[in-house]
Design a protein around this motif. Structure first.
Motif, short mmCIF file in Angstrom:
data_model
loop_
_atom_site.label_atom_id
_atom_site.label_comp_id
_atom_site.label_asym_id
_atom_site.label_seq_id
_atom_site.Cartn_x
_atom_site.Cartn_y
_atom_site.Cartn_z
N LEU A 187 0.34 9.20 -6.60
CA LEU A 187 1.11 10.64 -5.85
C LEU A 187 1.85 11.03 -7.24
O LEU A 187 1.88 12.26 -7.32
CB LEU A 187 1.74 10.09 -4.24
CG LEU A 187 0.71 10.30 -3.50
CD1 LEU A 187 1.68 10.57 -2.32
CD2 LEU A 187 -0.19 11.88 -3.16
N PRO A 236 0.73 -1.16 0.21
CA PRO A 236 -0.02 0.05 -0.03
C PRO A 236 0.96 1.64 -0.13
O PRO A 236 0.20 2.73 -0.65
CB PRO A 236 -1.26 0.00 1.56
CG PRO A 236 -0.85 -1.19 1.56
CD PRO A 236 0.84 -1.70 1.34
N GLN A 237 2.35 1.31 0.74
CA GLN A 237 2.80 2.31 0.80
C GLN A 237 3.52 2.87 -0.49
O GLN A 237 3.08 4.44 -0.51
CB GLN A 237 3.75 2.15 2.02
CG GLN A 237 4.77 3.58 1.74
CD GLN A 237 3.99 4.55 2.14
OE1 GLN A 237 2.99 4.66 3.00
NE2 GLN A 237 4.84 6.12 1.80
N ARG A 248 0.32 3.89 -2.75
CA ARG A 248 0.50 5.29 -2.76
C ARG A 248 1.11 6.59 -3.22
O ARG A 248 1.02 7.27 -4.00
CB ARG A 248 -0.21 5.90 -1.34
CG ARG A 248 -0.25 6.87 -0.81
CD ARG A 248 -0.38 7.17 0.75
NE ARG A 248 -0.31 8.62 1.07
CZ ARG A 248 0.15 9.20 1.35
NH1 ARG A 248 1.45 9.07 1.12
NH2 ARG A 248 -0.34 10.81 1.53
N THR A 249 2.98 6.10 -3.46
CA THR A 249 3.67 6.84 -3.92
C THR A 249 3.39 6.95 -5.40
O THR A 249 3.72 8.07 -5.94
CB THR A 249 5.00 6.07 -3.42
OG1 THR A 249 5.32 6.31 -1.99
CG2 THR A 249 6.73 7.00 -3.44
#
Length: 204
Positions: A64, A56-57, A60-61
């Motif tokens: 973005l 997930p991290q 997300r990165t």
């Protein structure tokens, strides 16, 4: 003697029919659209790795960073009904007018995606894309793409017998007809001069 030579050379100096993006009155005459250098771009495809999908991290990165862009390196102008429309080709190793997959969906189609700037604002969106193996709409006319040069220096178009398709803001709505649950036939003609919202969806 000079007059005779001039008369002999005149047919050689005359422009070729269909060259330079000018549609011919003959609906069977191919149109050779000359493509020139371009620095435009359009939204590209977001390709995520398995690692990004699982973390997930990292996902997300990646999101973005914004949506990727695809460079459109060639542009040609086609005149239709007195209006100029710009057609764009992307940066690619090769160009094809054939789809090697069974489906013509955006995810499966392998033919070249041509962008058509329908309103002349220079902003290319996903809605402006037309796959080369299918008839493409320019204004209120349909064209078949028969060939694309290997170096993208030209495109050969031919007036298509395909019915008008594709929804374009400010242009003619393609013909449609369907029967409602109570047996009433609704068509574009029956709704002429009336404001309406046509919501098309399906359950798969």
């Amino acid at each position: 003697m000079r007059k005779f030579l001039l008369l002999m050379l005149w047919p050689l100096l005359a422009p070729l029919d269909g060259y330079g993006g000018q549609p011919s009155d003959d609906q069977t005459t191919p149109i050779i659209l000359k493509m020139e250098e371009s620095k435009a771009s359009r939204p590209g495809k977001l390709q995520l790795t398995d690692e990004e999908l699982k973390d997930p991290q990292k996902l997300r990165t990646r999101l973005l960073k914004g949506w990727p862009k695809e460079d459109l390196v060639k542009r040609g102008v086609l005149e239709v009904d007195g209006h100029n429309y710009y057609l764009y080709l992307p940066q690619a190793k090769g160009y094809s007018v054939k789809n090697t997959k069974l489906a013509d969906t955006d995810f499966d189609n392998t033919s070249t995606l041509i962008s058509v700037d329908q309103n002349g604002d220079g902003r290319i969106t996903d809605a402006d894309g037309w796959f080369a193996n299918l008839p493409l709409r320019v204004g209120d006319k349909m064209y078949d793409v028969t060939e694309i040069a290997a170096d993208a220096s030209w495109i050969v178009l031919k007036p298509s017998k395909s019915p008008l398709r594709g929804v374009i803001v400010g242009r003619t709505c393609p013909p449609f007809s369907f029967t409602t649950a109570d047996g009433k036939v609704v068509s574009r003609e029956s709704l002429a001069r009336k404001p309406f919202i046509l919501d098309i969806w399906s359950i798969t």
